[in-house]
Every structure is written in structure tokens, then in C-alpha cells.
Design a protein around this motif. Structure first.
Motif, mmCIF file in Angstrom:
data_model
loop_
_atom_site.group_PDB
_atom_site.id
_atom_site.type_symbol
_atom_site.label_atom_id
_atom_site.label_comp_id
_atom_site.label_asym_id
_atom_site.label_seq_id
_atom_site.Cartn_x
_atom_site.Cartn_y
_atom_site.Cartn_z
ATOM 1 N N GLY A 66 1.708 -7.106 4.377
ATOM 2 C CA GLY A 66 1.275 -6.386 3.182
ATOM 3 C C GLY A 66 0.561 -7.220 2.452
ATOM 4 N N GLY A 67 0.879 -8.470 2.229
ATOM 5 C CA GLY A 67 0.040 -9.375 1.334
ATOM 6 C C GLY A 67 -1.275 -9.504 1.636
ATOM 7 N N ILE A 68 -1.595 -9.647 3.309
ATOM 8 C CA ILE A 68 -2.783 -9.869 3.781
ATOM 9 C C ILE A 68 -3.757 -8.530 3.468
ATOM 10 C CG2 ILE A 68 -4.219 -10.295 5.678
ATOM 11 C CD1 ILE A 68 -1.840 -12.246 6.524
ATOM 12 N N ILE A 69 -3.204 -7.499 3.985
ATOM 13 C CA ILE A 69 -3.783 -6.183 4.083
ATOM 14 C C ILE A 69 -4.123 -5.743 2.480
ATOM 15 C CG2 ILE A 69 -3.598 -3.857 4.317
ATOM 16 C CD1 ILE A 69 -1.895 -4.591 6.979
ATOM 17 N N GLY A 70 -2.938 -5.992 1.529
ATOM 18 C CA GLY A 70 -3.213 -5.547 0.301
ATOM 19 C C GLY A 70 -4.348 -6.444 -0.578
ATOM 20 N N ALA A 71 -4.514 -7.527 -0.173
ATOM 21 C CA ALA A 71 -5.515 -8.609 -0.882
ATOM 22 C C ALA A 71 -6.944 -8.111 -0.553
ATOM 23 C CB ALA A 71 -5.082 -10.006 -0.550
ATOM 24 N N VAL A 72 -7.114 -7.423 0.679
ATOM 25 C CA VAL A 72 -8.112 -6.807 1.275
ATOM 26 C C VAL A 72 -8.515 -5.747 0.704
ATOM 27 C CG1 VAL A 72 -9.640 -6.305 3.082
ATOM 28 C CG2 VAL A 72 -8.227 -8.557 3.280
ATOM 29 N N LEU A 73 -7.567 -4.752 0.667
ATOM 30 C CA LEU A 73 -7.648 -3.489 0.281
ATOM 31 C C LEU A 73 -8.049 -3.119 -1.525
ATOM 32 C CD1 LEU A 73 -4.773 -1.299 1.975
ATOM 33 C CD2 LEU A 73 -7.536 -1.196 2.356
ATOM 34 N N ILE A 74 -7.632 -4.175 -2.245
ATOM 35 C CA ILE A 74 -7.828 -4.137 -3.500
ATOM 36 C C ILE A 74 -9.372 -4.427 -3.890
ATOM 37 C CG2 ILE A 74 -7.433 -6.609 -4.197
ATOM 38 C CD1 ILE A 74 -6.126 -3.625 -6.164
ATOM 39 N N TRP A 75 -10.075 -4.911 -2.934
ATOM 40 C CA TRP A 75 -11.515 -5.068 -3.275
ATOM 41 C C TRP A 75 -12.487 -3.797 -2.771
ATOM 42 C CZ3 TRP A 75 -13.017 -8.632 -6.310
ATOM 43 C CH2 TRP A 75 -12.279 -9.734 -6.668
ATOM 44 N N LEU A 76 -11.758 -2.794 -2.004
ATOM 45 C CA LEU A 76 -12.321 -1.803 -1.686
ATOM 46 C C LEU A 76 -12.617 -0.741 -2.853
ATOM 47 C CD1 LEU A 76 -11.136 -1.052 1.864
ATOM 48 C CD2 LEU A 76 -12.978 -2.248 1.340
ATOM 49 N N LYS A 77 -13.736 -0.002 -2.804
ATOM 50 C CA LYS A 77 -14.121 0.843 -4.077
ATOM 51 C C LYS A 77 -13.307 1.835 -4.227
ATOM 52 C CE LYS A 77 -17.241 1.344 -7.280
ATOM 53 N NZ LYS A 77 -17.369 0.291 -8.487
ATOM 54 N N PRO A 78 -13.065 2.662 -3.271
ATOM 55 C CA PRO A 78 -12.304 4.092 -3.255
ATOM 56 C C PRO A 78 -10.896 3.990 -4.038
ATOM 57 C CG PRO A 78 -13.163 3.789 -1.065
ATOM 58 C CD PRO A 78 -13.277 2.516 -1.701
ATOM 59 N N LEU A 79 -10.661 4.969 -4.655
ATOM 60 C CA LEU A 79 -9.122 5.020 -5.415
ATOM 61 C C LEU A 79 -8.230 4.788 -4.405
ATOM 62 C CD1 LEU A 79 -7.554 5.358 -7.849
ATOM 63 C CD2 LEU A 79 -7.791 7.835 -7.481
ATOM 64 N N TRP A 80 -8.193 5.477 -3.291
ATOM 65 C CA TRP A 80 -7.203 5.516 -2.264
ATOM 66 C C TRP A 80 -6.665 4.064 -1.774
ATOM 67 C CZ3 TRP A 80 -8.317 3.145 2.208
ATOM 68 C CH2 TRP A 80 -9.681 3.142 2.767
ATOM 69 N N ALA A 81 -7.734 3.155 -1.934
ATOM 70 C CA ALA A 81 -7.598 1.751 -1.459
ATOM 71 C C ALA A 81 -6.572 1.366 -2.402
ATOM 72 C CB ALA A 81 -8.841 1.055 -1.201
ATOM 73 N N ASN A 82 -6.755 1.495 -3.820
ATOM 74 C CA ASN A 82 -5.946 0.788 -4.675
ATOM 75 C C ASN A 82 -4.583 1.307 -4.874
ATOM 76 O OD1 ASN A 82 -8.217 -0.726 -5.823
ATOM 77 N ND2 ASN A 82 -8.737 0.809 -7.355
ATOM 78 N N LEU A 83 -4.529 2.780 -4.552
ATOM 79 C CA LEU A 83 -3.292 3.438 -4.460
ATOM 80 C C LEU A 83 -2.417 2.486 -3.187
ATOM 81 C CD1 LEU A 83 -4.200 7.158 -5.180
ATOM 82 C CD2 LEU A 83 -2.875 5.464 -6.631
#
Length: 144
Positions: A66-83
Motif C-alpha cells: 500500500g505504501g508503494i502503490i499509494g505513493a505512486v497513485l497520489i501523483w496521477l491526475k484523476p480524482l479516482w487515483a487520489n480516492l
């Protein structure tokens, strides 16, 4: 650097710190007249001699992945990535609380400083992700 990117850096750092604590952190169990110390990295292998519970193995894998995946996803633009990053941040603390209740412990009991930060870093990252979503979603709305 804008405030959005600064917040994303903090969120990424908190999630990576949670993952690194699995790789380099130790648990210390103290009892009457004895102290045991185990590396959390040994919990990633359920067949290790450290004797971690399966729930600890699951918890460590959740934190690491989760730490690795979340650290990458937070940088993606769509709202779903932040959610998804927000959900990832909440999963390990909720798992910790539920597991402690199931085992009959205080929901917020920790064996040491390392375990506390393994709980607090993803939780704080999830809260900051909510702030990121709410604050900057308003800024993205067209002004009328």
C-alpha cells in the motif's frame, strides 16, 4: 512549487515511511524478566522462524504494498487515483484496530515506537489526501 505538489510530497513520504518501517523496523516485546526483538521484514515470510501471527504478516504486506502503490497513485491526475490513495491510507490502521479488538487488546495499543509510526504514517497520509481532494477540488471548479 505549488501547494498541491508540496502536499503530494508529504503524502508520498508518509506512505513510503510506512513501507520502509516494514523493511527496517523492529518489534520489541517485553515481559517479566525478558525482552524479545523481531524484525518486521521477517513477517513478510510466513514460514520464517520469527513466529509472527498470520495477521501480522497480512498487516506488513498491506503496509509495504500500500505504501508503494499509494505513493505512486497520489501523483496521477484523476480524482479516482487520489480516492484510492485515501483508501489505501486507511486500510492498514483499520486492519490494526480490528485485529487488536479481535485478539482482545486495546484497539490503540502498540508494542513500540515503530509500530506506532506504522499506524500513524498511513493514517496521516489518508487524512492529508482528504484535505488534498477537498481543497484542490474547489480550486479546480470553474469560477462563475
Amino acid at each position: 512549487m505549488n501547494n498541491r505538489n508540496k502536499l503530494k510530497i508529504v503524502i508520498s513520504a508518509l506512505l513510503v515511511i510506512g513501507a520502509l518501517l516494514v523493511l527496517f523496523g523492529k518489534t520489541v516485546i517485553q515481559g517479566p524478566g525478558f525482552t524479545l526483538s523481531y524484525n518486521y521484514i521477517d513477517a513478510l515470510n510466513p514460514a520464517s522462524e520469527a513466529g509472527f501471527r498470520m495477521s501480522t504478516t497480512i498487516y506488513c504486506w498491506i503496509l509495504l504494498a500500500g505504501g508503494i502503490i499509494g505513493a505512486v497513485l497520489i501523483w496521477l491526475k484523476p480524482l479516482w487515483a487520489n480516492l484510492i490513495t485515501c483508501v489505501i491510507g486507511f486500510v492498514s490502521p483499520i486492519f490494526h484496530i480490528i485485529n487488536n479488538i479481535r485478539l482482545g487488546y486495546n484497539p490503540f495499543s502498540f508494542d513500540g515506537v515503530c509500530e506506532f509510526f506504522m499506524f500513524a504514517c498511513p493514517l496521516l497520509a489518508a487524512i492529508l489526501t482528504i484535505v488534498l481532494i477537498v481543497k484542490f477540488k474547489e480550486e479546480d471548479q470553474p469560477q462563475t
